[in-house]
Scaffold this active site. Sequence first.
Site, PDB file in Angstrom:
ATOM      1  N   ASP A 196      65.550  69.293   1.995  1.00 53.92           N
ATOM      2  CA  ASP A 196      66.321  68.532   1.004  1.00 53.92           C
ATOM      3  C   ASP A 196      67.623  69.268   0.690  1.00 53.92           C
ATOM      4  O   ASP A 196      67.593  70.412   0.237  1.00 53.92           O
ATOM      5  CB  ASP A 196      65.453  68.391  -0.259  1.00 53.92           C
ATOM      6  CG  ASP A 196      66.208  67.787  -1.433  1.00 53.92           C
ATOM      7  OD1 ASP A 196      67.250  67.142  -1.202  1.00 53.92           O
ATOM      8  OD2 ASP A 196      65.738  67.962  -2.572  1.00 53.92           O
ATOM      9  N   ASP A 229      66.292  64.983   3.569  1.00 57.46           N
ATOM     10  CA  ASP A 229      67.349  64.052   3.957  1.00 57.46           C
ATOM     11  C   ASP A 229      67.875  64.381   5.356  1.00 57.46           C
ATOM     12  O   ASP A 229      67.492  65.390   5.958  1.00 57.46           O
ATOM     13  CB  ASP A 229      68.475  64.052   2.915  1.00 57.46           C
ATOM     14  CG  ASP A 229      68.868  65.463   2.505  1.00 57.46           C
ATOM     15  OD1 ASP A 229      69.219  66.250   3.398  1.00 57.46           O
ATOM     16  OD2 ASP A 229      68.787  65.785   1.294  1.00 57.46           O
ATOM     17  N   ASP A 286      61.544  55.559  14.518  1.00 61.07           N
ATOM     18  CA  ASP A 286      60.283  54.870  14.287  1.00 61.07           C
ATOM     19  C   ASP A 286      60.632  53.429  13.921  1.00 61.07           C
ATOM     20  O   ASP A 286      61.283  53.194  12.902  1.00 61.07           O
ATOM     21  CB  ASP A 286      59.599  55.576  13.101  1.00 61.07           C
ATOM     22  CG  ASP A 286      58.104  55.400  13.072  1.00 61.07           C
ATOM     23  OD1 ASP A 286      57.650  54.302  13.427  1.00 61.07           O
ATOM     24  OD2 ASP A 286      57.407  56.347  12.672  1.00 61.07           O
ATOM     25  N   ASP A 346      55.620  51.327  15.651  1.00 64.87           N
ATOM     26  CA  ASP A 346      54.496  51.279  14.725  1.00 64.87           C
ATOM     27  C   ASP A 346      53.579  50.103  15.061  1.00 64.87           C
ATOM     28  O   ASP A 346      54.055  48.974  15.256  1.00 64.87           O
ATOM     29  CB  ASP A 346      55.075  51.113  13.306  1.00 64.87           C
ATOM     30  CG  ASP A 346      54.047  51.337  12.220  1.00 64.87           C
ATOM     31  OD1 ASP A 346      53.548  52.465  12.108  1.00 64.87           O
ATOM     32  OD2 ASP A 346      53.749  50.376  11.477  1.00 64.87           O
ATOM     33  N   GLU A 378      52.440  53.051  19.076  1.00 64.97           N
ATOM     34  CA  GLU A 378      51.253  53.488  18.344  1.00 64.97           C
ATOM     35  C   GLU A 378      50.181  52.431  18.554  1.00 64.97           C
ATOM     36  O   GLU A 378      50.234  51.358  17.950  1.00 64.97           O
ATOM     37  CB  GLU A 378      51.548  53.627  16.848  1.00 64.97           C
ATOM     38  CG  GLU A 378      50.328  54.104  16.073  1.00 64.97           C
ATOM     39  CD  GLU A 378      50.328  53.747  14.587  1.00 64.97           C
ATOM     40  OE1 GLU A 378      49.606  54.404  13.826  1.00 64.97           O
ATOM     41  OE2 GLU A 378      51.019  52.796  14.182  1.00 64.97           O
ATOM     42  N   HIS A 428      51.532  61.850  10.637  1.00 71.92           N
ATOM     43  CA  HIS A 428      51.599  61.662   9.192  1.00 71.92           C
ATOM     44  C   HIS A 428      50.443  60.836   8.632  1.00 71.92           C
ATOM     45  O   HIS A 428      50.457  60.503   7.447  1.00 71.92           O
ATOM     46  CB  HIS A 428      52.931  60.983   8.853  1.00 71.92           C
ATOM     47  CG  HIS A 428      53.018  59.630   9.474  1.00 71.92           C
ATOM     48  ND1 HIS A 428      53.113  59.427  10.839  1.00 71.92           N
ATOM     49  CD2 HIS A 428      52.960  58.388   8.933  1.00 71.92           C
ATOM     50  CE1 HIS A 428      53.123  58.142  11.094  1.00 71.92           C
ATOM     51  NE2 HIS A 428      53.039  57.486   9.958  1.00 71.92           N
ATOM     52  N   ASP A 429      49.490  60.462   9.462  1.00 67.93           N
ATOM     53  CA  ASP A 429      48.353  59.662   8.997  1.00 67.93           C
ATOM     54  C   ASP A 429      47.029  60.416   9.027  1.00 67.93           C
ATOM     55  O   ASP A 429      46.027  59.904   8.521  1.00 67.93           O
ATOM     56  CB  ASP A 429      48.180  58.402   9.875  1.00 67.93           C
ATOM     57  CG  ASP A 429      49.309  57.400   9.723  1.00 67.93           C
ATOM     58  OD1 ASP A 429      49.932  57.345   8.649  1.00 67.93           O
ATOM     59  OD2 ASP A 429      49.567  56.661  10.700  1.00 67.93           O
TER      60      ASP A 429
END
Length: 530
Positions: free
Chosen positions: A23, A31, A100, A202, A262, A321-322
């Site tokens: 950040d 960011d 993504d 995705d 994915e 991230h899942d």
Amino acid sequence: MQQQSLWWRDGVIYQIYPRSFNDTTASGIGDLNGITEKLSYLADLGVDALWLSPINPSPDVDFGYDVADYRGIDPKFGTMKDFDRLVKQANRAGIQIVLDLVLNHTSDQHPWFLASRSARDNPLRDYYLWRDPAPGGGPPNNWQAVFGGPGWEWDEATGQYYYHMFYKEQPDLNWRNPKVRQEMLDVFRFWLDQGVRGFRLDVFNVYFKDKRFRDNPFALGGIRPFDLQRHLYDFNQPELVGVLQDIRNVLDGYDAAYAIGETFLSTPEKAAEYAGPDRLHACFNFEVTKARYHPQALMRRILAWQEALGEKWPNYVFNNHDVIRSATRYGQGEDDQRLKVMAALLLTLRGTPFLYYGEEIGMRDIKVRRKDILDPIGKRYWPIYPGRDGCRAPMQWDASPQSGFTTGEPWLPLHPGYPARNVEQQSSDPSSLLAFYRQLIALRRAQPALIQGDFAPVAISKRSVMAYRRAHADDAFLILLNFSSVSQSLSLPAGRSFTPALSSHPRPADQPLTGALQMSGNEALILREG
Ligand code: TEU
């Protein structure tokens, strides 16, 4: 002969969850400039591409996976100018950018959906899946949402239901509408023209739903109603392949462009089916993430994946991230020995390795108290399932307050162990996990046999040791991974001599090895033949 190098086949792809990386504005959220600032770190690590989780404008019901504008940059991440700078500087460092694309659904705040829901006769009504109630009233069929509850949401104003496979704020698009298809193909072109070279798609295998909206049959499954159905009619519809072909045609118009899908609720066979020269370049298969720290459990899944793929190029991923981080799944306390074994595996298998930010320093999941859970599925299913916040905590850069991630209040708490486990600390320790990742990636880059070489399991007398050979032209490597915490003595294949190329444990280099070999507990050893 070695084929010409191709970034997505020969390189290492590193996933960044932008909210959590770095950040630069004290907002507590990472960011784009934060990523640009860390390009030299990423180049030193040796990665070839960055997959960024969604950076499009989003109300963040699903933290970016609910997109309100496919062509924009969310102001919390920066501007198009910042993005452009990131792409250019990354490219200069030999790093490609992979975006993504979340094209199965939009945010309910996307202008298309706002128009679509405004009136039945709105020209964009058919961009989404609107249906009348079932004859006796209630939802049109039995489809369930992944994140809980029925897949259908009633819209009082227009007297119809719309379908959402995920949260109700994520209405599914109607991919049978040619205008939707066209819009989406243009989204690919738009980003390719900005210098993006790859896409992660995705849940691409749910773009199409049964034309007749038939009920899914009942099945035994997990705890959620969603898992108690056989997903015959909301997944993997035959029309999908035509769209993958269209996407591929667009990509083939650009140099070295790439897409990886994915494959949601995948089997290796399904993931393999959607990859190929006339469809996506690659698809994820998540079976390997489900294996224990066990050589046979892992090898079984690796071989099944290779078998399903045949001639198609594999890829391997242990984190995203899942899912719970591999360091949490496999690590023992703060000890990283097992993680070195897994790192050696990931980076010496035949296929594109995917890393997830922080994997290289062994970041563990954070524990989030119930009242602090941010991921809506965690709020809904706690304590059975606490959601996905655990693997999304801020990157651990150094031992300073908030780990150097932010000077503000981080959006998710830092792991309390960050003062001891961080990039700065591991950079100065030659025996750290980070140092080992750097060595592995450097070795891989330098050795065509470790990239394009054939893969063959090698029978070894010890069941706790995984052994395989990578061979290319005149070069060959034997990879030995001791999954046991105790040392093992084993016999090297007869009639050949080996030199250690890299080990996770101290070992005299340049000393030819033949016959008997002693391996330390949890040692990862890469031997060069000859
Ligand atoms: O993931 C699909 C998905 O819903 C699962 O991986 C999910 O995390 C798991 O079933 C937990 O129940 C993709 C994205 O990766 C994920 O972050 C999004 O939330 C989802 O699609 C919707 O876009």
